[in-house]
Design an enzyme around this catalytic site. Structure first.
Site, PDB file in Angstrom:
ATOM      1  N   THR A  45     101.952 108.454  31.227  1.00 27.68           N
ATOM      2  CA  THR A  45     102.729 108.524  32.466  1.00 27.68           C
ATOM      3  C   THR A  45     102.170 109.579  33.408  1.00 27.68           C
ATOM      4  OG1 THR A  45     104.668 107.837  31.190  1.00 27.68           O
ATOM      5  CG2 THR A  45     105.085 108.726  33.376  1.00 27.68           C
ATOM      6  N   TYR A 133     100.052 108.942  18.419  1.00 27.11           N
ATOM      7  CA  TYR A 133     100.601 108.099  19.490  1.00 27.11           C
ATOM      8  C   TYR A 133     100.025 106.697  19.342  1.00 27.11           C
ATOM      9  CZ  TYR A 133     101.485 106.656  24.415  1.00 27.11           C
ATOM     10  OH  TYR A 133     101.870 106.000  25.561  1.00 27.11           O
ATOM     11  N   LYS A 161     104.552 109.059  17.811  1.00 25.60           N
ATOM     12  CA  LYS A 161     105.223 108.356  18.900  1.00 25.60           C
ATOM     13  C   LYS A 161     104.926 106.878  18.711  1.00 25.60           C
ATOM     14  CE  LYS A 161     105.188 107.669  23.932  1.00 25.60           C
ATOM     15  NZ  LYS A 161     104.580 108.068  25.232  1.00 25.60           N
ATOM     16  N   ILE A 203     110.257 109.798  23.429  1.00 27.26           N
ATOM     17  CA  ILE A 203     109.289 110.271  24.423  1.00 27.26           C
ATOM     18  C   ILE A 203     109.337 109.257  25.551  1.00 27.26           C
ATOM     19  CG2 ILE A 203     106.885 110.853  24.876  1.00 27.26           C
ATOM     20  CD1 ILE A 203     106.647 111.738  21.967  1.00 27.26           C
TER      21      ILE A 203
END
Length: 292
Positions: A45, A133, A161, A203
């Site tokens: 992001t 992740y 994540k 998250i």
């Protein structure tokens, strides 16, 4: 253990694409005031692929220094070059980040053994807690639960994540994980369900524009206040859905600029939200209560 609402924070940019560091500091203060439990800086992001190495380091440094240990800072330092990930992670450790976020290598499509060796090399080189992740929708490389659990045996690998959106797979991972290994949702649409099943937090993209609501949702879901969690999530669902009407962070940055949180800048190849979606995102913002 870091838990709760962890915002995958945007990187504020001016119209010409220049970093807005004063704007980042203001965003951090706002998140802390609104109850955000942690910040991921320079993740997906945060447009990590389109910032330079120097900018990447500067964003981490500013976030760590300005937050001043008020809440944890997780530095997005992963990538598809093991040596570069080590360099960025070492910088994050040196300036005082609390942990790193290590994305599955993208484009070069490593095997499961390649993924294991990549992450193992990073955490052996830099003594900083690491969160894996897994986001196969972007990396086109899906880390299996078996590989995650293998990496979870390394003490400095503290969590993952999970952005697959696959709840049953997440439940199976949580069933088998070591007791001190955290699982975080990386998918706002399924985060509540995963947290009610035992995940340690989210998250979140949605937290960028609804930080208090996301903090409340995470607190309710993690602590098994089911009816409360459902009610809060129902309010946020329009954002979960419409903030991905085009690839993240495009709709999010438009929405945040619409209410004056950030300038409208982003960097190519990311382009502004198509005009045909403005009213759709605006309606979701109104329905969720972030726009009056």
């Amino acid at each position: 253990m870091i838990q709760g609402s962890i915002v995958a924070i945007v990187t504020p940019m001016h119209a010409d694409g220049a970093l807005d560091l004063p704007g980042l500091r203001k965003l951090i203060d706002w998140h802390i005031a609104e109850g955000t439990d942690g910040i991921v800086i320079v993740g997906t992001t945060g447009e990590s692929p389109t910032v330079s190495v120097d900018e990447h380091c500067e964003l981490i440094r500013v976030a760590v220094e300005h937050t001043a240990k008020r809440i944890p800072i997780i530095a997005g330092t992963g990538g598809n070059s093991t040596s570069e990930a080590i360099e960025l992670t070492q910088f994050a450790k040196d300036v005082g980040a609390d942990a790193s976020l290590q994305v599955v290598p993208y484009y070069n499509r490593p095997t499961q053994e390649g993924m294991y060796q990549h992450f193992k090399k990073i955490v052996e080189a830099v003594d900083l807690p690491a969160i894996l992740y897994n986001v196969p929708g972007r990396t086109v490389a899906d880390m299996s639960n078996e590989t995650i659990l293998r990496l979870a045996q390394i003490p400095s690998v503290i969590g993952v994540k999970d952005a697959t959106g696959n709840i049953s797979r997440g439940i199976d991972l949580m069933r088998l994980r070591p007791k001190d290994f955290a699982v975080y949702s990386g998918d706002d649409a399924t985060a509540m369900a995963l947290m009610l099943c035992g995940a340690n937090g989210n998250i979140s993209v949605t937290a960028n524009i609804a930080p208090r609501g996301m903090h409340q949702l995470c607190d309710a879901a993690i602590n098994q206040r089911v009816a409360e969690a459902i009610a809060i999530n129902n309010k946020l669902v329009p954002l979960h859905n419409k903030l991905f009407i085009e690839p993240n962070p495009v709709p999010l940055k438009w929405a945040m600029a619409e209410i004056g949180l950030i300038p409208s800048g982003m960097r190519l190849p990311i382009v502004p939200l198509a005009a045909e979606y403005h009213d759709i995102v605006r309606a979701a913002m109104r329905e969720s209560g972030v726009l009056q």
